[in-house]
Design an enzyme around this catalytic site. Structure first.
Site, mmCIF file in Angstrom:
data_model
loop_
_atom_site.group_PDB
_atom_site.id
_atom_site.type_symbol
_atom_site.label_atom_id
_atom_site.label_comp_id
_atom_site.label_asym_id
_atom_site.label_seq_id
_atom_site.Cartn_x
_atom_site.Cartn_y
_atom_site.Cartn_z
ATOM 1 N N ARG A 63 42.266 1.663 104.038
ATOM 2 C CA ARG A 63 43.275 1.347 105.045
ATOM 3 C C ARG A 63 44.325 2.435 105.133
ATOM 4 O O ARG A 63 44.781 2.799 106.189
ATOM 5 C CB ARG A 63 43.933 0.022 104.687
ATOM 6 C CG ARG A 63 44.960 -0.464 105.681
ATOM 7 C CD ARG A 63 44.283 -0.824 106.971
ATOM 8 N NE ARG A 63 45.127 -1.663 107.774
ATOM 9 C CZ ARG A 63 46.030 -1.221 108.623
ATOM 10 N NH1 ARG A 63 46.213 0.054 108.772
ATOM 11 N NH2 ARG A 63 46.753 -2.062 109.321
ATOM 12 N N ASP A 92 45.872 1.938 115.502
ATOM 13 C CA ASP A 92 46.218 2.108 114.090
ATOM 14 C C ASP A 92 46.070 3.582 113.727
ATOM 15 O O ASP A 92 45.234 3.960 112.915
ATOM 16 C CB ASP A 92 45.322 1.216 113.226
ATOM 17 C CG ASP A 92 45.719 1.243 111.764
ATOM 18 O OD1 ASP A 92 46.762 1.838 111.444
ATOM 19 O OD2 ASP A 92 44.983 0.692 110.938
ATOM 20 N N PHE A 93 46.895 4.413 114.368
ATOM 21 C CA PHE A 93 46.852 5.854 114.114
ATOM 22 C C PHE A 93 47.684 6.153 112.871
ATOM 23 O O PHE A 93 48.858 5.775 112.795
ATOM 24 C CB PHE A 93 47.400 6.625 115.304
ATOM 25 C CG PHE A 93 46.493 6.654 116.510
ATOM 26 C CD1 PHE A 93 45.352 5.877 116.583
ATOM 27 C CD2 PHE A 93 46.790 7.476 117.583
ATOM 28 C CE1 PHE A 93 44.519 5.907 117.694
ATOM 29 C CE2 PHE A 93 45.970 7.523 118.701
ATOM 30 C CZ PHE A 93 44.837 6.740 118.757
ATOM 31 N N GLU A 94 47.082 6.836 111.920
ATOM 32 C CA GLU A 94 47.736 7.131 110.651
ATOM 33 C C GLU A 94 47.646 8.627 110.350
ATOM 34 O O GLU A 94 47.084 9.405 111.114
ATOM 35 C CB GLU A 94 47.103 6.304 109.532
ATOM 36 C CG GLU A 94 47.164 4.802 109.777
ATOM 37 C CD GLU A 94 46.617 3.968 108.633
ATOM 38 O OE1 GLU A 94 46.383 4.524 107.545
ATOM 39 O OE2 GLU A 94 46.424 2.753 108.832
ATOM 40 N N ASN A 95 48.237 9.016 109.234
ATOM 41 C CA ASN A 95 48.175 10.391 108.737
ATOM 42 C C ASN A 95 48.643 11.399 109.784
ATOM 43 O O ASN A 95 49.794 11.375 110.178
ATOM 44 C CB ASN A 95 46.768 10.684 108.211
ATOM 45 C CG ASN A 95 46.406 9.776 107.044
ATOM 46 O OD1 ASN A 95 47.215 9.567 106.153
ATOM 47 N ND2 ASN A 95 45.203 9.222 107.068
#
Length: 386
Positions: free
Chosen positions: A7, A171-174
């Protein structure tokens, strides 16, 4: 990567917080609180037929980890919004988003595509929303060109149509979202990857109409950290991802069904009391949610206030169990968080700027981890909201 942390690789993110919190002049503290400039509420948006209080959860649909695979038909009835994790790009800048069910080599009990589609319809018949979640810790998406934007719209539409889904979760991360140098006003972004994402989501919303369910699940780094730092800053030395979700949320505030910020896998964040808040108890989700429901100056600038969201647009994101990620809080702390924000009781050391009985509910990473942990998270929600 440890599959239980798919996640969000939070050890890297916490290190990034340390970088963002340091500027050329040392640790910077915002000097103004949201009380200095009361923002207007967002305009009304369709509620997408959600129950007054909703439980949102991610289902590990495309991969396996230590929590086990759960066929969609077997997702417990408590979950009102089911996010299928994850659809991922073919390459970071292609805009082409693909989604497929977990391979049988990883998930021996995975259902067939036809059975999965039938389960989607069955859940919808029960009043549930089933969304495809795009990104995740491994799915870097950067729509740097209009061609990538158009590919994103076309490929996401194909996924929605193929499986008969209700909408999308972003859910864009990093490194997916980052602000270019000089892009310093969340109200008028200039970074192509952000401008194109906004355009793509508006196109999807207009294509599918008012019933289209749009949710976002950013990390605190990309939202509440923007109270203190926004982009690279005037010095150019800050992490350019700081607060980078704010222009997306702002531009889509009239179309947004739910914002479910991940109040976990986070470094310390300065709240509206100008104090740092850390994970591990009710204080953190209370302070972080208060920021969303009260509004806050961005980078301490009271002329640039991120406006409050409506309480029905906000659900609190938490790990479902100790296995699910950093920042787990137990059922009593979850109850205290809800009591404080909806009733003004059990607030502890942090006093929010209002009470919001219409707060939409809770989000968990994940359904799988909650089932693995004897459904404690869902049971807590059900006991609280009936």
């Amino acid at each position: 990567m440890d599959p239980t942390k798919r996640r969000s690789p939070y050890t890297l993110l916490v290190a990034a917080f340390a970088t963002a919190l340091l500027t050329a002049g040392g640790l910077v503290a915002a000097s103004q609180t949201a009380d200095a400039a009361a923002p207007a509420r967002a305009e009304a948006a369709p509620a997408a037929d959600l129950p007054s209080h909703a439980l949102v959860g991610y289902v590990h649909a495309s991969f396996a980890n230590g929590s086990g695979y759960i066929p969609l038909a077997d997702v417990p009835d408590s979950w009102d919004v089911i996010d299928l994790a994850f659809a991922e790009p073919t390459s970071p800048t292609s805009g082409q988003i693909d989604f497929s069910l977990c391979p049988t080599s990883e998930c021996p009990n995975v259902e067939s595509a036809d059975a999965f589609k039938a389960a989607v319809k069955a859940k919808q018949a029960e009043g549930k929303k089933v969304l495809v979640s795009i990104g995740g810790a491994n799915g870097k998406v950067q729509l740097t060109t209009t061609a990538a934007r158009d590919a994103f719209v076309a490929s996401v539409s194909k996924i929605i149509d193929t499986y008969g889904l209700d909408g999308v979760d972003i859910d864009f991360e990093n490194d997916s979202l980052s602000l270019d140098p000089g892009d310093n006003d969340f109200r008028a972004p200039t970074t192509p990857a952000i401008v194109n994402l906004i355009s793509a989501l508006k196109t999807l919303k207009s294509t599918y109409g008012s019933g289209f369910t749009l949710t976002m699940a950013p990390e605190t780094f990309f939202v509440q950290l923007g109270h203190q730092f926004y982009g690279a800053g005037a010095s150019g030395t800050q992490d350019p991802r700081s607060g980078a979700y704010l222009p997306v949320i702002y531009a889509l505030r009239d179309d947004l069904t739910l914002l479910t910020v991940q109040d976990y896998n986070s470094g310390p964040i300065m709240g509206l009391d100008n104090q740092y808040h850390s994970m591990g108890g009710a204080d953190f989700p209370i302070a972080m949610t208060d920021m969303l429901l009260t509004g806050f100056p961005v980078a301490g600038d009271t002329s640039r206030v991120f406006p409050a969201l409506r309480p029905d647009q906000v659900a609190i994101g938490l790990p479902a169990s100790v296995n699910a990620g950093g920042g787990y809080i137990d059922s009593s702390a979850v109850t205290s968080t809800l009591d404080c924000l909806t009733k003004g009781t059990s607030c502890g050391s942090y006093t929010p700027h209002g009470t919001w009985p219409d707060l939409r509910g809770l989000m968990a990473w994940s359904v799988n981890w909650d089932v693995f942990g004897d459904n404690t998270f869902a049971d807590t929600f059900d006991a609280y909201f009936g």
